[in-house]
Design a protein around this motif. Structure first.
Motif, PDB file in Angstrom:
ATOM      1  N   GLY A  90       0.909  41.523   3.052  1.00 55.18           N
ATOM      2  CA  GLY A  90       0.798  40.307   3.858  1.00 55.18           C
ATOM      3  C   GLY A  90      -0.522  40.277   4.603  1.00 55.18           C
ATOM      4  N   ALA A  91      -1.557  39.710   3.970  1.00 57.50           N
ATOM      5  CA  ALA A  91      -2.901  39.765   4.532  1.00 57.50           C
ATOM      6  C   ALA A  91      -3.218  38.539   5.378  1.00 57.50           C
ATOM      7  CB  ALA A  91      -3.932  39.939   3.408  1.00 57.50           C
ATOM      8  N   GLY A  92      -2.217  38.066   6.120  1.00 53.35           N
ATOM      9  CA  GLY A  92      -2.461  36.971   7.071  1.00 53.35           C
ATOM     10  C   GLY A  92      -3.072  37.511   8.354  1.00 53.35           C
ATOM     11  N   ASN A  93      -2.999  36.700   9.406  1.00 46.60           N
ATOM     12  CA  ASN A  93      -3.580  37.133  10.689  1.00 46.60           C
ATOM     13  C   ASN A  93      -3.011  38.462  11.158  1.00 46.60           C
ATOM     14  OD1 ASN A  93      -5.469  35.085  11.533  1.00 46.60           O
ATOM     15  ND2 ASN A  93      -3.727  33.695  11.725  1.00 46.60           N
ATOM     16  N   ALA A  97      -4.940  41.995  11.516  1.00 45.66           N
ATOM     17  CA  ALA A  97      -5.009  42.659  12.823  1.00 45.66           C
ATOM     18  C   ALA A  97      -4.564  44.119  12.690  1.00 45.66           C
ATOM     19  CB  ALA A  97      -4.131  41.929  13.843  1.00 45.66           C
ATOM     20  N   LEU A  98      -3.478  44.340  11.973  1.00 43.02           N
ATOM     21  CA  LEU A  98      -2.961  45.703  11.848  1.00 43.02           C
ATOM     22  C   LEU A  98      -3.917  46.575  11.039  1.00 43.02           C
ATOM     23  CD1 LEU A  98       0.832  45.013  11.245  1.00 43.02           C
ATOM     24  CD2 LEU A  98      -0.331  45.515  13.383  1.00 43.02           C
ATOM     25  N   SER A  99      -4.504  45.994  10.008  1.00 47.12           N
ATOM     26  CA  SER A  99      -5.452  46.775   9.205  1.00 47.12           C
ATOM     27  C   SER A  99      -6.628  47.230  10.059  1.00 47.12           C
ATOM     28  CB  SER A  99      -5.957  45.947   8.024  1.00 47.12           C
ATOM     29  OG  SER A  99      -4.863  45.523   7.235  1.00 47.12           O
TER      30      SER A  99
ATOM     31  N   VAL B  86       4.808  31.120  28.422  1.00 46.26           N
ATOM     32  CA  VAL B  86       4.109  32.365  28.121  1.00 46.26           C
ATOM     33  C   VAL B  86       2.627  32.043  27.933  1.00 46.26           C
ATOM     34  CG1 VAL B  86       3.986  34.292  26.478  1.00 46.26           C
ATOM     35  CG2 VAL B  86       6.201  33.201  26.940  1.00 46.26           C
ATOM     36  N   ALA B  87       1.750  32.943  28.408  1.00 48.51           N
ATOM     37  CA  ALA B  87       0.316  32.799  28.149  1.00 48.51           C
ATOM     38  C   ALA B  87      -0.184  34.043  27.445  1.00 48.51           C
ATOM     39  CB  ALA B  87      -0.451  32.590  29.453  1.00 48.51           C
ATOM     40  N   LEU B  88      -1.219  33.887  26.639  1.00 48.40           N
ATOM     41  CA  LEU B  88      -1.738  34.998  25.845  1.00 48.40           C
ATOM     42  C   LEU B  88      -3.239  35.123  26.076  1.00 48.40           C
ATOM     43  CD1 LEU B  88      -0.806  35.724  22.171  1.00 48.40           C
ATOM     44  CD2 LEU B  88      -3.212  35.454  22.763  1.00 48.40           C
ATOM     45  N   VAL B  89      -3.725  36.340  26.251  1.00 54.08           N
ATOM     46  CA  VAL B  89      -5.165  36.564  26.366  1.00 54.08           C
ATOM     47  C   VAL B  89      -5.634  37.422  25.201  1.00 54.08           C
ATOM     48  CG1 VAL B  89      -7.050  37.486  27.746  1.00 54.08           C
ATOM     49  CG2 VAL B  89      -5.124  36.366  28.879  1.00 54.08           C
ATOM     50  N   GLY B  90      -6.604  36.912  24.454  1.00 51.73           N
ATOM     51  CA  GLY B  90      -7.146  37.643  23.310  1.00 51.73           C
ATOM     52  C   GLY B  90      -6.898  36.886  22.021  1.00 51.73           C
ATOM     53  N   ALA B  91      -7.832  36.009  21.654  1.00 50.87           N
ATOM     54  CA  ALA B  91      -7.610  35.119  20.509  1.00 50.87           C
ATOM     55  C   ALA B  91      -8.164  35.709  19.219  1.00 50.87           C
ATOM     56  CB  ALA B  91      -8.202  33.745  20.794  1.00 50.87           C
ATOM     57  N   GLY B  92      -8.050  37.014  19.050  1.00 52.67           N
ATOM     58  CA  GLY B  92      -8.433  37.651  17.781  1.00 52.67           C
ATOM     59  C   GLY B  92      -7.324  37.481  16.754  1.00 52.67           C
ATOM     60  N   ASN B  93      -7.366  38.299  15.704  1.00 53.43           N
ATOM     61  CA  ASN B  93      -6.359  38.182  14.639  1.00 53.43           C
ATOM     62  C   ASN B  93      -4.945  38.301  15.181  1.00 53.43           C
ATOM     63  OD1 ASN B  93      -7.779  37.822  12.125  1.00 53.43           O
ATOM     64  ND2 ASN B  93      -8.594  39.872  12.413  1.00 53.43           N
ATOM     65  N   LEU B  94      -4.732  39.316  16.037  1.00 48.30           N
ATOM     66  CA  LEU B  94      -3.381  39.535  16.551  1.00 48.30           C
ATOM     67  C   LEU B  94      -2.937  38.367  17.432  1.00 48.30           C
ATOM     68  CD1 LEU B  94      -0.921  41.347  16.760  1.00 48.30           C
ATOM     69  CD2 LEU B  94      -2.034  42.548  18.657  1.00 48.30           C
ATOM     70  N   GLY B  95      -3.817  37.937  18.322  1.00 43.58           N
ATOM     71  CA  GLY B  95      -3.496  36.812  19.194  1.00 43.58           C
ATOM     72  C   GLY B  95      -3.172  35.557  18.409  1.00 43.58           C
ATOM     73  N   ARG B  96      -3.946  35.326  17.351  1.00 45.16           N
ATOM     74  CA  ARG B  96      -3.689  34.151  16.504  1.00 45.16           C
ATOM     75  C   ARG B  96      -2.347  34.284  15.809  1.00 45.16           C
ATOM     76  NH1 ARG B  96      -8.539  31.360  16.007  1.00 45.16           N
ATOM     77  NH2 ARG B  96      -7.640  29.939  14.488  1.00 45.16           N
ATOM     78  N   ALA B  97      -2.060  35.497  15.310  1.00 45.46           N
ATOM     79  CA  ALA B  97      -0.791  35.721  14.620  1.00 45.46           C
ATOM     80  C   ALA B  97       0.370  35.444  15.569  1.00 45.46           C
ATOM     81  CB  ALA B  97      -0.719  37.154  14.095  1.00 45.46           C
ATOM     82  N   LEU B  98       0.277  35.940  16.782  1.00 49.64           N
ATOM     83  CA  LEU B  98       1.370  35.767  17.732  1.00 49.64           C
ATOM     84  C   LEU B  98       1.527  34.305  18.124  1.00 49.64           C
ATOM     85  CD1 LEU B  98       0.885  38.891  20.027  1.00 49.64           C
ATOM     86  CD2 LEU B  98       2.361  38.636  18.040  1.00 49.64           C
ATOM     87  N   SER B  99       0.407  33.616  18.287  1.00 44.77           N
ATOM     88  CA  SER B  99       0.489  32.199  18.647  1.00 44.77           C
ATOM     89  C   SER B  99       1.218  31.409  17.567  1.00 44.77           C
ATOM     90  CB  SER B  99      -0.914  31.620  18.862  1.00 44.77           C
ATOM     91  OG  SER B  99      -1.582  32.352  19.872  1.00 44.77           O
ATOM     92  N   ASN B 100       1.093  31.880  16.336  1.00 46.66           N
ATOM     93  CA  ASN B 100       1.787  31.204  15.244  1.00 46.66           C
ATOM     94  C   ASN B 100       3.296  31.416  15.290  1.00 46.66           C
ATOM     95  OD1 ASN B 100      -0.437  30.000  14.016  1.00 46.66           O
ATOM     96  ND2 ASN B 100      -0.957  31.887  12.941  1.00 46.66           N
TER      97      ASN B 100
END
Lengths: 206, 206
Positions: A90-93, A97-99, B86-100
């Motif tokens: 699963g190479a999504g966001n 991030a995990l990679s 909820v608010a999130l700080v850090g719009a990298g891959n992980l932040g984007r994934a969580l926002s989804n």
């Protein structure tokens, strides 16, 4: 090593101890008390002593725990003294991030392969890994002796990925998809599910 | 509601029960036994009965639990009957994934704001959210009555973000950065750390 059954709660705290102990070692700190550990990690010192006592008597009264020895022991218990290869589907966001965590996974644990079923993802580069098609999963996992599989696909695809992992011989699965997967009893599954994390945190709101 | 102290392990299982119960309700299933729950969720039925007994007597011998009533009770206990921003700080891959994940966070829990300190991230669109600068954090959190903050920044920035969350009045923090953060005792912190997840999973390898 597993002469007694250690509770999951204890197993989950060991990596947290390990991280702080590694920080101490980098600062050349030789010994640490359960009070220090408790203060830093927001845990009860008695709980920490009990956790560590599971693995034998490492602490000395009035002196504390030898940092280097404790690191060695916890690494052994968690099997981090072995090489452990990990594969991710699963190479999504989230997968990307995990990679990127490979940098933190020093020790001998490493994500060695990333897979996706979407043609537009296949061939993409994530750091030094190239996203591979699902058709290469079983072969790649067996060739690389992958022992842990990570699932970061949508819920609707998670069971199929779990089946593929089982077929390829992984021993444990970390599932980020918000769904319960069915696997044979000998496969260990941990769930890392953002929704349940948030919901359990809500309990503690006043 | 919190007349007795419920262990964290139990609180963490409640959202897992809830997910499956919601699945059952969607299939119009009216009652469920602790055996069914245990089989589906890979948990001991006695453990499930014990967990649910914390909250009063919901099960009927030979019939099982009323699905709708149990959903209602667990939602109340987890406070999912309240609106929780909820608010999130850090719009990298992980932040984007969580926002989804907002799509999964039906109920009344929702990520309402995303922040980042990097100029190239600010203004980016994640679904219906626009990434805001850190300078707007305190004001936005207070205006939106945000109660939970999520940290998905690198370890080196996590403490500063935690301080900002505390200043703005959040009550709980979900920290994905691989570092221990210091906050006042009344702020609840949960750690969702990929490295410790993987390391604790390694323990169960043979």
């Amino acid at each position: 090593m597993k002469t007694m059954k250690i509770s999951e709660a204890v197993v989950r705290r060991l990596p947290i101890y390990l991280r702080y102990l590694n920080e101490l070692r980098m600062k050349d700190v030789q010994t640490v008390s359960s009070q220090d550990l408790g203060h830093k990690l927001d845990l009860n010192p008695a709980q920490i002593r009990k956790d560590l006592a599971y693995f034998g008597e490492f602490g000395k009264k009035g002196i504390g725990y030898d940092v280097g020895y404790l690191i060695e022991k916890i690494r052994q218990i968690l099997k981090l003294d072995q090489y452990i290869n990990v594969a991710l589907v699963g190479a999504g966001n989230l997968g990307r991030a995990l990679s990127n965590y490979n940098a933190y996974l020093k020790d001998n644990m490493k994500i060695v392969a990333v897979f996706d079923s979407m043609p537009d993802k296949i061939g993409q580069q994530i750091n030094n890994l190239t996203v591979k098609p699902m058709s290469e999963l079983v072969e790649t996992i067996q060739a690389n002796k992958v022992r842990i599989g990570i699932i970061t696909v949508p819920a609707s695809e998670a069971q199929k990925v779990a089946d593929d992992f089982v077929k390829s011989g992984v021993e444990a699965i970390l599932n980020f998809a918000p769904i319960i997967i069915r696997v044979p009893a000998e496969i260990r599954v941990h769930y890392a599910d953002f929704t349940t994390e948030l919901q359990s945190l809500a309990y503690y709101l006043d």
